[in-house]
Design a protein around this motif. Sequence first.
Motif, PDB file in Angstrom:
ATOM      1  N   UNK A  62       0.825  -1.211   0.000  1.00 47.55           N
ATOM      2  CA  UNK A  62       0.000   0.000   0.000  1.00 47.55           C
ATOM      3  C   UNK A  62       0.861   1.264   0.000  1.00 47.55           C
ATOM      4  N   UNK A  63       2.169   1.094  -0.077  1.00 44.97           N
ATOM      5  CA  UNK A  63       3.082   2.237  -0.087  1.00 44.97           C
ATOM      6  C   UNK A  63       3.400   2.655  -1.520  1.00 44.97           C
ATOM      7  N   UNK A  64       3.440   3.959  -1.759  1.00 45.85           N
ATOM      8  CA  UNK A  64       3.827   4.439  -3.075  1.00 45.85           C
ATOM      9  C   UNK A  64       5.277   4.094  -3.391  1.00 45.85           C
ATOM     10  N   UNK A  65       6.104   3.995  -2.348  1.00 45.11           N
ATOM     11  CA  UNK A  65       7.504   3.620  -2.552  1.00 45.11           C
ATOM     12  C   UNK A  65       7.716   2.120  -2.376  1.00 45.11           C
ATOM     13  N   UNK A  66       6.616   1.343  -2.437  1.00 46.43           N
ATOM     14  CA  UNK A  66       6.708  -0.102  -2.251  1.00 46.43           C
ATOM     15  C   UNK A  66       7.696  -0.791  -3.175  1.00 46.43           C
ATOM     16  N   UNK A  67       7.656  -0.537  -4.484  1.00 51.73           N
ATOM     17  CA  UNK A  67       8.587  -1.221  -5.385  1.00 51.73           C
ATOM     18  C   UNK A  67      10.060  -0.997  -5.007  1.00 51.73           C
ATOM     19  N   UNK A  68      10.398   0.241  -4.657  1.00 53.24           N
ATOM     20  CA  UNK A  68      11.794   0.531  -4.304  1.00 53.24           C
ATOM     21  C   UNK A  68      12.177  -0.147  -2.995  1.00 53.24           C
ATOM     22  N   UNK A  69      11.312  -0.064  -2.006  1.00 47.67           N
ATOM     23  CA  UNK A  69      11.615  -0.656  -0.698  1.00 47.67           C
ATOM     24  C   UNK A  69      11.678  -2.178  -0.783  1.00 47.67           C
TER      25      UNK A  69
ATOM     26  N   UNK B 173       8.587  -9.650  -9.048  1.00 50.21           N
ATOM     27  CA  UNK B 173       8.166  -8.467  -9.792  1.00 50.21           C
ATOM     28  C   UNK B 173       7.006  -7.792  -9.064  1.00 50.21           C
ATOM     29  N   UNK B 174       6.903  -6.493  -9.271  1.00 47.09           N
ATOM     30  CA  UNK B 174       5.811  -5.682  -8.719  1.00 47.09           C
ATOM     31  C   UNK B 174       4.708  -5.559  -9.759  1.00 47.09           C
ATOM     32  N   UNK B 175       3.461  -5.735  -9.329  1.00 50.73           N
ATOM     33  CA  UNK B 175       2.304  -5.556 -10.202  1.00 50.73           C
ATOM     34  C   UNK B 175       1.482  -4.389  -9.641  1.00 50.73           C
ATOM     35  N   UNK B 176       1.414  -3.265 -10.343  1.00 48.84           N
ATOM     36  CA  UNK B 176       0.593  -2.147  -9.853  1.00 48.84           C
ATOM     37  C   UNK B 176      -0.851  -2.592  -9.651  1.00 48.84           C
ATOM     38  N   UNK B 177      -1.560  -1.925  -8.747  1.00 47.33           N
ATOM     39  CA  UNK B 177      -2.925  -2.347  -8.450  1.00 47.33           C
ATOM     40  C   UNK B 177      -3.760  -2.483  -9.726  1.00 47.33           C
ATOM     41  N   UNK B 178      -4.364  -3.638  -9.854  1.00 44.35           N
ATOM     42  CA  UNK B 178      -5.247  -3.949 -10.978  1.00 44.35           C
ATOM     43  C   UNK B 178      -6.401  -4.778 -10.434  1.00 44.35           C
TER      44      UNK B 178
ATOM     45  N   UNK C 275       1.469  -7.822  -5.407  1.00 46.24           N
ATOM     46  CA  UNK C 275       0.350  -7.135  -6.042  1.00 46.24           C
ATOM     47  C   UNK C 275       0.057  -5.850  -5.284  1.00 46.24           C
ATOM     48  N   UNK C 276       0.236  -4.701  -5.934  1.00 41.16           N
ATOM     49  CA  UNK C 276      -0.013  -3.425  -5.290  1.00 41.16           C
ATOM     50  C   UNK C 276      -1.406  -3.354  -4.685  1.00 41.16           C
ATOM     51  N   UNK C 277      -1.496  -2.869  -3.428  1.00 36.14           N
ATOM     52  CA  UNK C 277      -2.776  -2.744  -2.716  1.00 36.14           C
ATOM     53  C   UNK C 277      -3.579  -4.041  -2.710  1.00 36.14           C
ATOM     54  N   UNK C 278      -2.887  -5.166  -2.653  1.00 34.50           N
ATOM     55  CA  UNK C 278      -3.628  -6.432  -2.741  1.00 34.50           C
ATOM     56  C   UNK C 278      -2.983  -7.558  -1.941  1.00 34.50           C
ATOM     57  N   UNK C 279      -1.806  -8.016  -2.329  1.00 36.62           N
ATOM     58  CA  UNK C 279      -1.246  -9.162  -1.628  1.00 36.62           C
ATOM     59  C   UNK C 279      -0.027  -9.730  -2.310  1.00 36.62           C
ATOM     60  N   UNK C 280       0.155 -11.038  -2.167  1.00 37.64           N
ATOM     61  CA  UNK C 280       1.377 -11.722  -2.581  1.00 37.64           C
ATOM     62  C   UNK C 280       1.039 -13.006  -3.329  1.00 37.64           C
ATOM     63  N   UNK C 281       1.820 -13.311  -4.357  1.00 39.28           N
ATOM     64  CA  UNK C 281       1.690 -14.563  -5.102  1.00 39.28           C
ATOM     65  C   UNK C 281       3.052 -15.219  -5.178  1.00 39.28           C
TER      66      UNK C 281
ATOM     67  N   UNK D 266       2.654  -0.047   9.400  1.00 43.20           N
ATOM     68  CA  UNK D 266       2.920   1.094   8.516  1.00 43.20           C
ATOM     69  C   UNK D 266       3.489   2.224   9.349  1.00 43.20           C
ATOM     70  N   UNK D 267       4.672   2.710   8.984  1.00 45.81           N
ATOM     71  CA  UNK D 267       5.298   3.766   9.780  1.00 45.81           C
ATOM     72  C   UNK D 267       4.755   5.143   9.402  1.00 45.81           C
ATOM     73  N   UNK D 268       5.033   6.100  10.264  1.00 48.92           N
ATOM     74  CA  UNK D 268       4.463   7.441  10.111  1.00 48.92           C
ATOM     75  C   UNK D 268       4.911   8.145   8.840  1.00 48.92           C
ATOM     76  N   UNK D 269       6.087   7.815   8.346  1.00 49.79           N
ATOM     77  CA  UNK D 269       6.620   8.504   7.166  1.00 49.79           C
ATOM     78  C   UNK D 269       6.219   7.843   5.851  1.00 49.79           C
ATOM     79  N   UNK D 270       5.484   6.738   5.920  1.00 52.22           N
ATOM     80  CA  UNK D 270       5.154   5.986   4.705  1.00 52.22           C
ATOM     81  C   UNK D 270       4.240   6.795   3.786  1.00 52.22           C
TER      82      UNK D 270
END
Length: 344
Positions: free
Chosen positions: A122-129, A140-145, A170-176, A302-306
Motif C-alpha cells: 500500500x506504499x507508493x515507494x513499495x517497489x523501491x523498498x 516483480x511488482x504488479x501495480x494495483x489492478x 500485487x499493489x494494494x492487494x497481496x502476494x503470489x 505502517x510507519x508514520x513517514x510511509x
Amino acid sequence: MKPKAISSEQFELTALRELSAAIGREPLLVQASSGNTSIKIGDVLWIKASGKWLIQADSDDFLVSVQLSRARRCLRDDTAIPETAAESPAGLRASIETAMHAVLPQKVVVHVHSINAIAWAVREDGPRRLGLRLSGLPWRWIPYTASGSSLARMIERVLARFPLTDVLVLGNHGLVVCGDTCRLAEQLLGEVEKRLAIEPRSAPEPHSAFLKQALSESAWSLPPYPAVHSLATDRLSRRILSGGVLYPCQAIFLPGTTPVLASPVSQQAFQLFEDRGVLCGKHMTRAEQQMLAGLANVVQRIDASAPLRYLTGSEVSDVLNGGAESYRRVAGTNCRSAAMTIGW
C-alpha cells in the motif's frame, strides 16, 4: 489386504490441500476466505472454490476443476471463464482469481493476503523498498489492478518480459508465489515472508471501564481479537484509517472507513472510540471480525513517514460492484463450518 494405491493425481491434490490448510491456519497470511491456491494437472486447473476458507481444505467441495486450455482461450477471447461465471449444482464456482492462476505457467500457485506484504504493497515507494528486501529472488511488482481478467492480463505482460518470475507483489492487494511442487512453493513463501516481516508497533491499551459501560447496549460486544483496539487507541492508526481504503477486502468486508464517533450507532458493524477502543456489532460475522483484525495488523506495520497509496473512488466502486455482496455472504456462511482454531 494390500492398501489401495494412491494415484499421482490424488497425491498431488492431497499435497495442495495440506499446504492450503497450513496457510489457512496462519492469520498473518490469510484472513477468513481471502487467498487461494491451485495446482495444474494435465489440462485441469484445480483451484479453491470462491468464498471457501483455506482452513477448510479437507472438505470435499474445497476445490473446483477448471479446463486449463479453455480458461486461457477465454482470456485471449475476452470472454468469461465458465467455471467462474456460473455455480455448479453443488453451489460452487471457481475463485475470481482463476484467470491469474491460469496464466501463470508454474504447476503450483499460492496467493495470500499476507499482512506484511500488504503493509508494503500500500506504499507508493513499495517497489523501491521491496527491491532491497527481495534482492536475489525472481520477483516483480504488479501495480494495483482489479481481480479477474484485468489482473491476469497485467501479469501476462510482465511475464512476457520476465518469464522466470516466481514471486509477484500485487499493489494494494497481496502476494503470489509459485513453484513446481507444493513443497517448493511453501519454501519460497516462507523465504519471502521472512524478508518482508515488519515488527508491529505497540499501541495503548483500550479503556476497559468505558467499553464496559458502552456494552450496556445489547447490540455490541468486545472484539474477539484484542489487536483490533489499536485502530482506536493508536493515533497513527486512526490517521491512516481515516485516509480511505487500502485494499479490496477492506472495502468488501468493512465497507468504507468507519468514522470515529462519541457513541455507538447500532447499524454500524463496528465502532471506533478515539483513544478508548473498539466495539463490534453482535451480528458481525467471523469473516468480518478476522478482516477487521487483519486491517489492524496491517496498519500497525505502517510507519508514520510511509507515503500511502489508497484505492481511488472508482477502484472501490469497481470492487463493490463486482459481486462483493455475494462473496461476503458466501464467506460468512462458510465460516460457520470452518475450524476456528486460529488466533492473532
